[in-house]
Each structure stands twice: as C-alpha cells, then as structure tokens.
Design a protein around this motif. Sequence first.
Motif, PDB file in Angstrom:
ATOM      1  N   LEU A 266     -11.178  30.368   8.748  1.00 52.86           N
ATOM      2  CA  LEU A 266     -11.913  29.646   9.800  1.00 52.86           C
ATOM      3  C   LEU A 266     -12.612  30.592  10.769  1.00 52.86           C
ATOM      4  O   LEU A 266     -13.610  30.224  11.380  1.00 52.86           O
TER       5      LEU A 266
ATOM      6  N   LYS B  48     -11.852  18.062  13.371  1.00 59.05           N
ATOM      7  CA  LYS B  48     -12.797  19.060  12.840  1.00 59.05           C
ATOM      8  C   LYS B  48     -13.022  18.838  11.341  1.00 59.05           C
ATOM      9  O   LYS B  48     -14.143  18.911  10.847  1.00 59.05           O
ATOM     10  N   ALA B  49     -11.919  18.596  10.607  1.00 59.36           N
ATOM     11  CA  ALA B  49     -12.033  18.387   9.153  1.00 59.36           C
ATOM     12  C   ALA B  49     -12.987  17.225   8.870  1.00 59.36           C
ATOM     13  O   ALA B  49     -13.874  17.327   8.007  1.00 59.36           O
ATOM     14  N   GLU B  50     -12.822  16.137   9.624  1.00 54.78           N
ATOM     15  CA  GLU B  50     -13.676  14.960   9.397  1.00 54.78           C
ATOM     16  C   GLU B  50     -15.110  15.233   9.851  1.00 54.78           C
ATOM     17  O   GLU B  50     -16.064  14.821   9.193  1.00 54.78           O
ATOM     18  N   GLU B  51     -15.234  15.939  10.961  1.00 58.31           N
ATOM     19  CA  GLU B  51     -16.572  16.283  11.475  1.00 58.31           C
ATOM     20  C   GLU B  51     -17.368  17.056  10.417  1.00 58.31           C
ATOM     21  O   GLU B  51     -18.572  16.873  10.261  1.00 58.31           O
ATOM     22  N   TYR B  52     -16.659  17.907   9.658  1.00 58.72           N
ATOM     23  CA  TYR B  52     -17.337  18.723   8.646  1.00 58.72           C
ATOM     24  C   TYR B  52     -17.262  18.100   7.252  1.00 58.72           C
ATOM     25  O   TYR B  52     -17.369  18.786   6.245  1.00 58.72           O
ATOM     26  N   GLY B  53     -17.052  16.774   7.215  1.00 56.89           N
ATOM     27  CA  GLY B  53     -17.263  16.040   5.963  1.00 56.89           C
ATOM     28  C   GLY B  53     -16.081  15.977   5.015  1.00 56.89           C
ATOM     29  O   GLY B  53     -16.249  15.620   3.855  1.00 56.89           O
TER      30      GLY B  53
ATOM     31  N   CYS C  19      -7.525  19.659  14.680  1.00 55.05           N
ATOM     32  CA  CYS C  19      -7.912  20.158  13.346  1.00 55.05           C
ATOM     33  C   CYS C  19      -8.394  19.015  12.454  1.00 55.05           C
ATOM     34  O   CYS C  19      -9.385  19.174  11.724  1.00 55.05           O
TER      35      CYS C  19
ATOM     36  N   TRP D  18      -9.808  23.202   7.719  1.00 50.51           N
ATOM     37  CA  TRP D  18      -9.332  22.489   8.912  1.00 50.51           C
ATOM     38  C   TRP D  18      -8.262  21.468   8.524  1.00 50.51           C
ATOM     39  O   TRP D  18      -7.274  21.277   9.243  1.00 50.51           O
TER      40      TRP D  18
ATOM     41  N   ASN E 192     -17.063  25.967   9.890  1.00 50.85           N
ATOM     42  CA  ASN E 192     -17.398  24.577   9.551  1.00 50.85           C
ATOM     43  C   ASN E 192     -16.867  24.185   8.170  1.00 50.85           C
ATOM     44  O   ASN E 192     -17.418  23.312   7.499  1.00 50.85           O
ATOM     45  N   PHE E 193     -15.792  24.832   7.731  1.00 50.42           N
ATOM     46  CA  PHE E 193     -15.243  24.579   6.391  1.00 50.42           C
ATOM     47  C   PHE E 193     -14.135  23.514   6.475  1.00 50.42           C
ATOM     48  O   PHE E 193     -13.002  23.799   6.826  1.00 50.42           O
ATOM     49  N   GLY E 194     -14.523  22.280   6.146  1.00 51.12           N
ATOM     50  CA  GLY E 194     -13.636  21.120   6.307  1.00 51.12           C
ATOM     51  C   GLY E 194     -12.268  21.232   5.641  1.00 51.12           C
ATOM     52  O   GLY E 194     -11.242  20.940   6.287  1.00 51.12           O
TER      53      GLY E 194
END
Length: 205
Positions: free
Chosen positions: A154, A186-191, A183, A164, A159-161
Amino acid sequence: MEHFDNIDDYISDLKGKLQNNPSCGNTHYNLGVAYLSRRDFVEAEREFLDAVANSPKMAEGYVQLGGIALQRGDLEGCLNYNIRATQERPFFAVPWGNIGFVQLQLGDLDKAHLALKKALKLDHDFIQAQATMSSLFISMGDYEEADKLLKKILDKIPNFGPAWNNKAIVDAHFEQWEDAKKCLAKAEEYGFDVEPELKKEIESK
C-alpha cells in the motif's frame, strides 16, 4: 505501431494479416488480446489456442488461456495452462504468480507458497503475487507477516483494492475495528467487492 480509431478496425487489420500469413503466432496472439479488450472470451480463446499451436513456446499465450479458464471458473484448466507456461519460460514470473493464486483457491497452501516465492524471487515488485502472498499468510494464520507485506504494497500502490481488503481482515484479527472500517471503505472506494460477511462483522463493532 499503426494507429487505429477503434478496436474493430484493429481486429479487421489483424484478420487481413492472418489471411496472408495464417501461421503467425504473434498475429493470433494480438488478435486474442484485441478480442479480450472487447470481452469476447470465445473468440479470444480461439485465437490464443491458434497462437500456441503455431508458436508452442509462446508462454504468454498459455497465461492468457489460463486467464480465460479462470474467468469460466475452471481452476484446474487455469493451473494447467500456467504450468505449461512455466515449462516454456521457467523465469517468467507471471505464471508462477497465477499458479500460487490457483493453489491458494484449491487450498494447497504449501504449493501456493512455493509458487509465490518463485514468482517474487523472479520479480520482487510483482504486486499481484505480493497480494496473493498476503492472502496466503492470512490463510496460514500468520497475520504479522501479512501486515508487513500489505503495508509495503500500500506504500507503493495506495489505490490497490485487494490489499486494503486484506488489511481490513488483518486489522479485524487484531481487533483494531476503527482501522478495519477505514480499510474496508478504501477497498470499496477502489473497486473491490468486499465479502458481505466480513463487512457485517466489521461494521457491527
């Protein structure tokens, strides 16, 4: 490289080249990649099979065929194609990373560990293999190692889902619930598609 306005023109051009030289493995491979970009897996698979039939040493062709098998949920097919790729190019990190991923899905942690170590020895910065290795550490119950590796990933690619998501699992294990929630967000934010069970557990704390 010639410039094409759209993928259809590029595909037509490659088909024209194949009419003149039907046994060119590279052209079949490029056509396969073009079909993949259109998510036409059936045509892509046909072209990659032609590519490796005409150029049996083309490790990338086997890797692509493995990816299509995985898309279909055929783990054994994916594994076999990637093993074939390593036989043609033993020092190509990508198929070793893929083998590690599939072995982890199949629950063979020892084989997964060996393949991922090999991938990362060949390419220290292979993020996909590092992420799979962090999943493997979690499966083995080695949360400290997973945490160390995830921080490294990270730092490099914030931005590595998938990383996260794994970090959320590690934080939840250590009962750092606020960190785990951040976290997951962030995971969801990055798809990344977070497991509903994991989300429920973390958000209920």
